[in-house]
Design a protein around this motif. Sequence first.
Motif, PDB file in Angstrom:
ATOM      1  N   TYR A 112       4.582   4.055   5.969  1.00 55.26           N
ATOM      2  CA  TYR A 112       4.521   2.684   5.465  1.00 55.26           C
ATOM      3  C   TYR A 112       3.309   2.426   4.572  1.00 55.26           C
ATOM      4  O   TYR A 112       3.327   1.486   3.787  1.00 55.26           O
ATOM      5  CB  TYR A 112       4.473   1.699   6.634  1.00 55.26           C
ATOM      6  N   SER A 113       2.269   3.239   4.710  1.00 52.98           N
ATOM      7  CA  SER A 113       1.024   2.927   4.012  1.00 52.98           C
ATOM      8  C   SER A 113       0.259   4.210   3.706  1.00 52.98           C
ATOM      9  O   SER A 113       0.292   5.176   4.485  1.00 52.98           O
ATOM     10  CB  SER A 113       0.165   1.997   4.868  1.00 52.98           C
ATOM     11  N   LEU A 114      -0.462   4.179   2.577  1.00 58.83           N
ATOM     12  CA  LEU A 114      -1.162   5.359   2.081  1.00 58.83           C
ATOM     13  C   LEU A 114      -2.506   4.949   1.497  1.00 58.83           C
ATOM     14  O   LEU A 114      -2.620   3.922   0.830  1.00 58.83           O
ATOM     15  CB  LEU A 114      -0.321   6.007   0.981  1.00 58.83           C
TER      16      LEU A 114
ATOM     17  N   TRP B   1       0.032   8.646  -6.151  1.00 58.88           N
ATOM     18  CA  TRP B   1       0.830   9.104  -5.023  1.00 58.88           C
ATOM     19  C   TRP B   1       1.695   7.932  -4.565  1.00 58.88           C
ATOM     20  O   TRP B   1       1.208   6.810  -4.416  1.00 58.88           O
ATOM     21  CB  TRP B   1      -0.052   9.544  -3.866  1.00 58.88           C
ATOM     22  N   VAL B   2       2.965   8.191  -4.306  1.00 59.76           N
ATOM     23  CA  VAL B   2       3.904   7.152  -3.880  1.00 59.76           C
ATOM     24  C   VAL B   2       4.618   7.625  -2.628  1.00 59.76           C
ATOM     25  O   VAL B   2       5.288   8.676  -2.636  1.00 59.76           O
ATOM     26  CB  VAL B   2       4.942   6.850  -4.978  1.00 59.76           C
ATOM     27  N   ILE B   3       4.469   6.888  -1.527  1.00 49.65           N
ATOM     28  CA  ILE B   3       5.239   7.223  -0.338  1.00 49.65           C
ATOM     29  C   ILE B   3       6.611   6.567  -0.437  1.00 49.65           C
ATOM     30  O   ILE B   3       6.763   5.484  -1.000  1.00 49.65           O
ATOM     31  CB  ILE B   3       4.532   6.819   0.966  1.00 49.65           C
TER      32      ILE B   3
ATOM     33  N   PHE C  32      -4.763   9.839   3.559  1.00 48.84           N
ATOM     34  CA  PHE C  32      -4.156   9.584   4.876  1.00 48.84           C
ATOM     35  C   PHE C  32      -2.972   8.643   4.698  1.00 48.84           C
ATOM     36  O   PHE C  32      -3.021   7.723   3.869  1.00 48.84           O
ATOM     37  CB  PHE C  32      -5.180   8.946   5.826  1.00 48.84           C
ATOM     38  N   ALA C  33      -1.925   8.877   5.460  1.00 51.20           N
ATOM     39  CA  ALA C  33      -0.763   7.994   5.456  1.00 51.20           C
ATOM     40  C   ALA C  33      -0.345   7.717   6.898  1.00 51.20           C
ATOM     41  O   ALA C  33      -0.490   8.580   7.773  1.00 51.20           O
ATOM     42  CB  ALA C  33       0.390   8.608   4.673  1.00 51.20           C
TER      43      ALA C  33
ATOM     44  N   SER D 246       0.827  -1.208   0.000  1.00 52.16           N
ATOM     45  CA  SER D 246       0.000   0.000   0.000  1.00 52.16           C
ATOM     46  C   SER D 246       0.862   1.259   0.000  1.00 52.16           C
ATOM     47  O   SER D 246       0.494   2.276   0.591  1.00 52.16           O
ATOM     48  CB  SER D 246      -0.974  -0.004   1.190  1.00 52.16           C
ATOM     49  N   ASN D 247       2.000   1.204  -0.674  1.00 51.31           N
ATOM     50  CA  ASN D 247       2.856   2.379  -0.838  1.00 51.31           C
ATOM     51  C   ASN D 247       2.367   3.290  -1.954  1.00 51.31           C
ATOM     52  O   ASN D 247       2.807   4.438  -2.053  1.00 51.31           O
ATOM     53  CB  ASN D 247       4.293   1.977  -1.175  1.00 51.31           C
ATOM     54  N   ILE D 248       1.509   2.772  -2.842  1.00 47.07           N
ATOM     55  CA  ILE D 248       1.008   3.527  -3.987  1.00 47.07           C
ATOM     56  C   ILE D 248      -0.508   3.639  -3.885  1.00 47.07           C
ATOM     57  O   ILE D 248      -1.188   2.692  -3.494  1.00 47.07           O
ATOM     58  CB  ILE D 248       1.299   2.817  -5.324  1.00 47.07           C
TER      59      ILE D 248
END
Length: 342
Positions: free
Chosen positions: A228-230, A193-195, A239-240, A183-185
Amino acid sequence: MRYLGIFLAFLIVGCSGKREPKEFKSVTIKTVFDDSVSIRAIEFLDGRTLAFAGSSGMYGTLDISSEKIRTATMEFEGNLLEFRAVAHTSSDFFMLSVANPALLFKTGESGEMELVYKELGESVFYDAMTFWNDKEGIAIGDGKDGCMAITITRDGGQNWKKVTCENLPRLEGDVGAYAASNSNIKTKEDEAWVITSKKQMLYSADKGHSWEILNTPIELIASYHGLYSLDFYDENIGFAIGGDFSAPDVNTYNKIMTVNGGKDWELVADGLRPGYKSCVQYVPNSNGKGLVAVGFTGIDYSKNGGKSWNPLSDEGFYTVRFLNDSIAYAAGKNRIARLEFK
């Protein structure tokens, strides 16, 4: 439908009307699959079948109605692979192994998983993947010299091409992401969106043709601290969450929200629970207010967009996906479970 043999179950899709947003008070957890496998990637296919892939080369499906599990294993050159990323289109299922060599498989015309992309390199490590639509998809992984690994398909996943560093914004130092829950993307319409493992996110408004940097208020206070997650509820509300898996009680600089599509982010519930979580998902039909976050530390819930959180269970999971506005499925160490929120 051309899913691999294990995916060839006919699906019964139910109909339901609109419901008022719910507020959760509890969760009932039922284990539906139990095996010696670590599962960090799950994905619903056509709404009624859950696909997954994990460690020891294992992948498979869970039929939601019958709770029947089908599994298989994938190896390459005599070695069992580890998967932490899966995705799907309306016709194919994809799974991507993490480390060198990175191997991306899709269901093919023959009914078997086919290798469609291979990447070699000591630093290769892929973290997550998803699709914008049936033709265009994206996988992201660790990079070096400030350049993320971003690989994109434009033909339904048959061919994948890595974006050159010249076409990506540079971050400082080695950069990557945490392969904790696939769930990084997050993609919405043309956007992505990419964390990353840094304070910054990467953002594309045109399905990966161009990229820019989005700043966040996160401070990296330890070696494994970060996002870690978005998830995004719509094109504006997102939210991340993250923290530090090696110090899971740390609850500062690990939760951020946006209401303008990621242009601006703000810290929320800073210094309050929860600490480390590996996956966050919006509750469907909650008007962007309901959030569930999971980790090996348990399950937490927010009814107000992440401003405050309540613990629902101490049972640990790595990743979670909602089937509807009260049922979700979560996976983690040695199991997949059905979560019923009330």
